[in-house]
Design a protein around this motif. Structure first.
Motif, PDB file in Angstrom:
ATOM      1  N   GLY A   1      25.197 -51.003 -21.844  1.00 51.77           N
ATOM      2  CA  GLY A   1      23.896 -50.984 -21.466  1.00 51.77           C
ATOM      3  C   GLY A   1      23.757 -50.383 -20.118  1.00 51.77           C
TER       4      GLY A   1
ATOM      5  N   ILE B   1      21.763 -59.034 -28.838  1.00 53.92           N
ATOM      6  CA  ILE B   1      21.912 -57.933 -28.172  1.00 53.92           C
ATOM      7  C   ILE B   1      21.366 -56.927 -29.206  1.00 53.92           C
TER       8      ILE B   1
ATOM      9  N   CYS C   1      20.033 -55.358 -18.025  1.00 54.06           N
ATOM     10  CA  CYS C   1      20.759 -54.233 -19.088  1.00 54.06           C
ATOM     11  C   CYS C   1      19.815 -54.171 -20.223  1.00 54.06           C
ATOM     12  N   ARG C   2      19.685 -52.522 -20.318  1.00 60.88           N
ATOM     13  CA  ARG C   2      19.166 -52.408 -21.925  1.00 60.88           C
ATOM     14  C   ARG C   2      20.243 -51.583 -22.682  1.00 60.88           C
ATOM     15  N   ALA C   3      20.496 -52.300 -23.785  1.00 65.91           N
ATOM     16  CA  ALA C   3      21.358 -51.694 -24.837  1.00 65.91           C
ATOM     17  C   ALA C   3      21.183 -50.245 -24.987  1.00 65.91           C
ATOM     18  N   GLU C   4      22.148 -49.524 -25.102  1.00 69.84           N
ATOM     19  CA  GLU C   4      22.014 -48.027 -25.513  1.00 69.84           C
ATOM     20  C   GLU C   4      23.192 -47.818 -26.518  1.00 69.84           C
TER      21      GLU C   4
ATOM     22  N   THR D   1      21.377 -64.058 -22.745  1.00 69.98           N
ATOM     23  CA  THR D   1      20.228 -63.417 -23.797  1.00 69.98           C
ATOM     24  C   THR D   1      19.711 -64.516 -24.364  1.00 69.98           C
TER      25      THR D   1
ATOM     26  N   LYS E   1      18.089 -55.612 -27.782  1.00 66.74           N
ATOM     27  CA  LYS E   1      18.432 -54.674 -27.075  1.00 66.74           C
ATOM     28  C   LYS E   1      18.437 -55.056 -25.740  1.00 66.74           C
ATOM     29  N   VAL E   2      18.589 -56.135 -25.059  1.00 67.11           N
ATOM     30  CA  VAL E   2      18.480 -56.368 -23.819  1.00 67.11           C
ATOM     31  C   VAL E   2      19.342 -57.618 -23.345  1.00 67.11           C
TER      32      VAL E   2
END
Length: 216
Positions: free
Chosen positions: A162, A83, A143-146, A42, A87-88
């Motif tokens: 993610g 994160i 990855c993009r955090a969901e 990150t 968000k990534v």
């Protein structure tokens, strides 16, 4: 004969360090289940690369996407804060030859550290997110955090889900049953399994995958 153990059986095992069974369930050490090991990358708030050796995760998906389900991520860590803010993140799989560098990423973790440089990793830009990847990694997941779930509702550990938006894989690791499943491939964490004869943890170890048969 099986030995039956419930959650109260923690009394039969000695903590190796203060708060061990608060940070981790004692069942983790009782079961000794091997899990994939990787480095999460990150960016810190000051823009420096952050590297976090991690495990406790699974990877799954369906027609709606492929997801990294990262559990056991400490809510007091730089990685979790990064994160939540950005968000990534990237997941970087490395072979056992890099384990010393992975461990160094734990040692050099202040806000002022470039943790890639301090650990001896080479940074490369991610393709689809504002993050950095480890160039030495044979497989990177961008990855993009969901989702962000408090694992036990005690504010200790989070589960981050993610969505994998892009992967990068080295040549030689794209041929089905190949180097991914050898000493040059995925590492597994064997996290201090309990030796009940002495009531204490054994050493934490690193393993690798070895294909012994095929299922037709």
């Amino acid at each position: 004969m099986k030995r039956e153990l419930d959650f109260e059986s923690a009394a039969l095992v000695y903590e190796e360090w203060p708060g061990q069974f608060e940070r981790f369930s004692h069942f983790e050490f009782t079961c000794g289940i091997p899990q994939p090991m990787f480095v999460i990358s990150t960016l810190k708030e000051n823009g420096l690369p952050n590297a976090c050796l991690h495990s406790w995760s699974s990877f799954s998906g369906d027609g709606g996407g492929f997801f990294a389900i990262m559990s056991g991520l400490g809510k007091n860590t730089h990685t979790y804060a990064n994160i939540v803010r950005d968000k990534v993140f990237c997941i970087n799989f490395l072979s056992p030859e890099h384990i010393a560098k992975c461990v160094d990423s734990i040692k050099y973790n202040s806000m002022s550290h470039d943790e890639f440089e301090a650990s001896g990793f080479t940074a490369e830009p991610a393709r689809t997110i504002d993050c950095v990847r480890i160039a030495e990694s044979f497989l990177c997941l961008e990855c993009r955090a969901e989702y962000d779930v408090d694992l036990s509702k005690k504010g200790i550990s989070a589960t981050i889900v993610g969505r994998v938006e892009h992967i990068a894989m080295e040549d030689g690791y794209m041929e089905g049953i190949d180097k991914k499943y050898s000493r040059e491939g995925f590492m597994s964490l064997i996290h201090s399994p309990v030796d009940y004869a002495f009531g204490k943890n054994t050493d934490t170890c690193v393993g690798y995958t070895d294909v012994i048969s095929r299922i037709d």
